[in-house]
Design a protein around this motif. Structure first.
Motif, mmCIF file in Angstrom:
data_model
loop_
_atom_site.group_PDB
_atom_site.id
_atom_site.type_symbol
_atom_site.label_atom_id
_atom_site.label_comp_id
_atom_site.label_asym_id
_atom_site.label_seq_id
_atom_site.Cartn_x
_atom_site.Cartn_y
_atom_site.Cartn_z
ATOM 1 N N CYS A 77 0.833 -1.207 0.000
ATOM 2 C CA CYS A 77 0.000 0.000 0.000
ATOM 3 C C CYS A 77 0.870 1.260 0.000
ATOM 4 N N GLN A 78 1.915 1.256 0.788
ATOM 5 C CA GLN A 78 2.802 2.421 0.806
ATOM 6 C C GLN A 78 3.500 2.602 -0.535
ATOM 7 N N ASP A 79 3.898 1.494 -1.162
ATOM 8 C CA ASP A 79 4.511 1.575 -2.494
ATOM 9 C C ASP A 79 3.523 2.147 -3.507
ATOM 10 N N ALA A 80 2.264 1.717 -3.436
ATOM 11 C CA ALA A 80 1.255 2.205 -4.376
ATOM 12 C C ALA A 80 1.020 3.695 -4.197
ATOM 13 N N LEU A 81 1.043 4.161 -2.963
ATOM 14 C CA LEU A 81 0.901 5.597 -2.721
ATOM 15 C C LEU A 81 2.061 6.368 -3.332
ATOM 16 N N SER A 82 3.238 5.749 -3.312
ATOM 17 C CA SER A 82 4.435 6.409 -3.851
ATOM 18 C C SER A 82 4.455 6.401 -5.370
ATOM 19 N N THR A 83 4.080 5.261 -5.984
ATOM 20 C CA THR A 83 4.182 5.137 -7.442
ATOM 21 C C THR A 83 2.922 5.591 -8.173
ATOM 22 N N GLY A 84 1.772 5.546 -7.465
ATOM 23 C CA GLY A 84 0.518 5.907 -8.112
ATOM 24 C C GLY A 84 -0.028 4.823 -9.025
ATOM 25 N N ARG A 85 0.485 3.599 -8.919
ATOM 26 C CA ARG A 85 0.057 2.516 -9.804
ATOM 27 C C ARG A 85 -0.611 1.400 -9.015
ATOM 28 N N ALA A 86 -1.694 0.866 -9.597
ATOM 29 C CA ALA A 86 -2.346 -0.295 -8.999
ATOM 30 C C ALA A 86 -1.528 -1.543 -9.309
ATOM 31 N N VAL A 87 -1.558 -2.506 -8.398
ATOM 32 C CA VAL A 87 -0.796 -3.737 -8.587
ATOM 33 C C VAL A 87 -1.572 -4.901 -7.987
ATOM 34 N N ARG A 88 -1.441 -6.066 -8.610
ATOM 35 C CA ARG A 88 -2.053 -7.283 -8.087
ATOM 36 C C ARG A 88 -0.952 -8.237 -7.664
ATOM 37 N N GLU A 89 -1.065 -8.770 -6.444
ATOM 38 C CA GLU A 89 -0.059 -9.685 -5.909
ATOM 39 C C GLU A 89 -0.736 -10.916 -5.327
ATOM 40 N N SER A 90 0.000 -12.039 -5.360
ATOM 41 C CA SER A 90 -0.504 -13.286 -4.792
ATOM 42 C C SER A 90 0.365 -13.707 -3.621
ATOM 43 N N PHE A 91 -0.264 -14.276 -2.609
ATOM 44 C CA PHE A 91 0.448 -14.853 -1.470
ATOM 45 C C PHE A 91 -0.098 -16.259 -1.265
ATOM 46 N N GLY A 92 0.825 -17.198 -1.074
ATOM 47 C CA GLY A 92 0.357 -18.559 -0.881
ATOM 48 C C GLY A 92 1.390 -19.420 -0.211
ATOM 49 N N TYR A 93 0.926 -20.547 0.285
ATOM 50 C CA TYR A 93 1.793 -21.470 1.005
ATOM 51 C C TYR A 93 2.932 -21.980 0.147
ATOM 52 N N SER A 94 2.700 -22.043 -1.162
ATOM 53 C CA SER A 94 3.734 -22.583 -2.037
ATOM 54 C C SER A 94 4.787 -21.549 -2.412
ATOM 55 N N ASP A 95 4.513 -20.281 -2.092
ATOM 56 C CA ASP A 95 5.502 -19.254 -2.424
ATOM 57 C C ASP A 95 6.752 -19.431 -1.579
ATOM 58 N N GLU A 96 7.902 -19.056 -2.129
ATOM 59 C CA GLU A 96 9.152 -19.179 -1.388
ATOM 60 C C GLU A 96 9.147 -18.335 -0.130
#
Length: 400
Positions: A63-82
């Motif tokens: 959220c802080q990064d989005a406020l800084s860049t002004g760009r929307a982003v989609r991210e995934s979080f999951g058990y299989s992620d490193e």
């Protein structure tokens, strides 16, 4: 994001910059459902939750990064992620998050979101539609849809938008989104919908998240007894608009039930005939007196209500079934009656009994079995669509 509408509405009125992260899809044992949100303002203040604590730190940073860049982003979080252990999502589930910046100076997206937040915060029905998967330049674009089909905003790109999204036919897409949103709003549901960029089922695929904000569902408690006071309190905790109804004016008073939204002096069946009750409404009949119960239950079991429960002993229950059959109810209608009311918790006190009743309501709503999770092989989080919804102010209308 409508689950934190009251706070975000205040942020909009105060002119704060903020970014909002919204759960757009889940898999496995994820604790929050699509529509759940966490928001961070320009000063670093955070409200809401997307995971019950599992990945809040990582999402806060996004959220802080989005406020800084002004760009929307989609991210995934999951058990299989490193980095699953690093961010804390060790419950085995997966969640996809859309993070959208909402600066005060934004004249496109912000007015639409502000209108949706205002509607949800003030209990007015509305649906917020956002593009959560598709061309990067379209992520987060929003549409506010009202029950009558009127809407604000557009899912199509602005004329100066670079890239392939310039060819998306906004009017057709908006009309499709309005139709999908009205259907979900009528059901009080939040869900994702796949459409084509042309507004049909063709073209570059888009995924829309439709969040429904509807007034809180109703809980009507018949019988102004001590148990009703505890049930009122737990009903309010669960997000219901709670009414207590009893024909005896000496017992049905606001002083005895200060936490109820309304206290009505009327014969129960007459009140049910005159009041508004829908497929999200729960009825708890605590009178266990045939002259009140039978006329009321005869009507209630013929209506598409979410839950109808009646207090009484097993002997009272058998007598009640006999009287209801004599009144013309069939087996299918009688099967909808939860009696004796509540789950078997060994409850004794009014508070314990209220917990037993509330547990049965939740289990009915979510498709739970009511059995202990210890040693069970059943899912912890059930994904059973049901008409019982909780509204956006703790309870959103509902979630799919």
């Amino acid at each position: 994001m409508l689950d934190i509408a009251a706070e975000l509405h205040r942020w909009c009125e105060e002119g704060r910059d903020f970014a909002v992260a919204t759960v757009v899809s889940v898999g496995g044992s994820a604790p929050r459902q699509p529509g759940a949100a966490l928001a961070v303002d320009g000063a670093g203040t955070a409200v809401g939750s997307v995971s019950g604590g599992c990945v809040e730190g990582a999402v806060y940073d996004l959220c802080q990064d989005a406020l800084s860049t002004g760009r929307a982003v989609r991210e995934s979080f999951g058990y299989s992620d490193e980095d699953a252990f690093a961010v804390g999502l060790t419950c085995g589930g997966t969640i996809d998050i859309l993070v959208t910046p909402v600066p005060a100076a934004d004249t496109g997206l912000r007015p639409v979101l502000a209108a949706a937040l205002s509607a949800a915060a003030h209990g007015r029905p509305a649906a917020l539609v956002r593009i959560v998967e598709g061309p990067a330049e379209l992520l987060g674009r929003a549409l506010l849809v009202r029950p009558d089909g009127s809407y604000e905003g557009s899912l199509g790109p602005a004329r100066d938008t670079p890239g392939p999204a310039r060819d998306v036919p906004a009017p057709a897409l908006d009309r499709t989104a309005v139709d999908e949103a009205r259907a979900l709003l009528e059901a009080g549901r939040t869900a994702t919908v796949g459409v084509g960029a042309d507004g049909g089922r063709c073209g570059e695929p888009l995924t829309l998240l439709v969040e429904s904000a509807v007034p809180p569902p109703r809980m009507i408690v018949f019988g102004a007894i001590d148990f009703a006071g505890a049930l009122v309190r737990i009903g309010k905790f669960l997000g219901y608009h709670v009414t207590v109804c009893d024909a005896r004016p000496v017992f049905a008073t606001a002083r005895r039930f200060p936490e109820a939204d309304e206290v009505v002096v009327e014969w129960p069946h007459r009140y049910l005939d005159a009041t508004e009750a829908d497929a999200r409404t729960v009825l708890c009949v605590l009178t266990h007196d045939a002259k009140f119960d039978i006329p009321l239950l005869e009507r209630a079991l013929r209506r598409p209500l979410a839950y109808v429960g009646a207090m009484g002993s097993r002997r009272t229950h058998e007598d009640r079934l006999r009287r209801l059959r004599e009144a013309g109810l069939g087996d299918l209608e009688l099967a909808r009656l939860r009696s004796p009311i509540g789950l078997d918790l060994g409850a004794r006190t009014p508070e314990e009994t209220a917990l037993s009743i509330a547990s049965e309501i939740v289990a009915t709503r979510r498709g739970g079995s009511g059995t202990p999770l210890t040693g069970a092989r059943t899912p912890i989080h059930h994904d059973v669509p049901a008409p019982l919804g909780l509204g956006p102010t703790g309870p959103i209308g509902s979630v799919a």
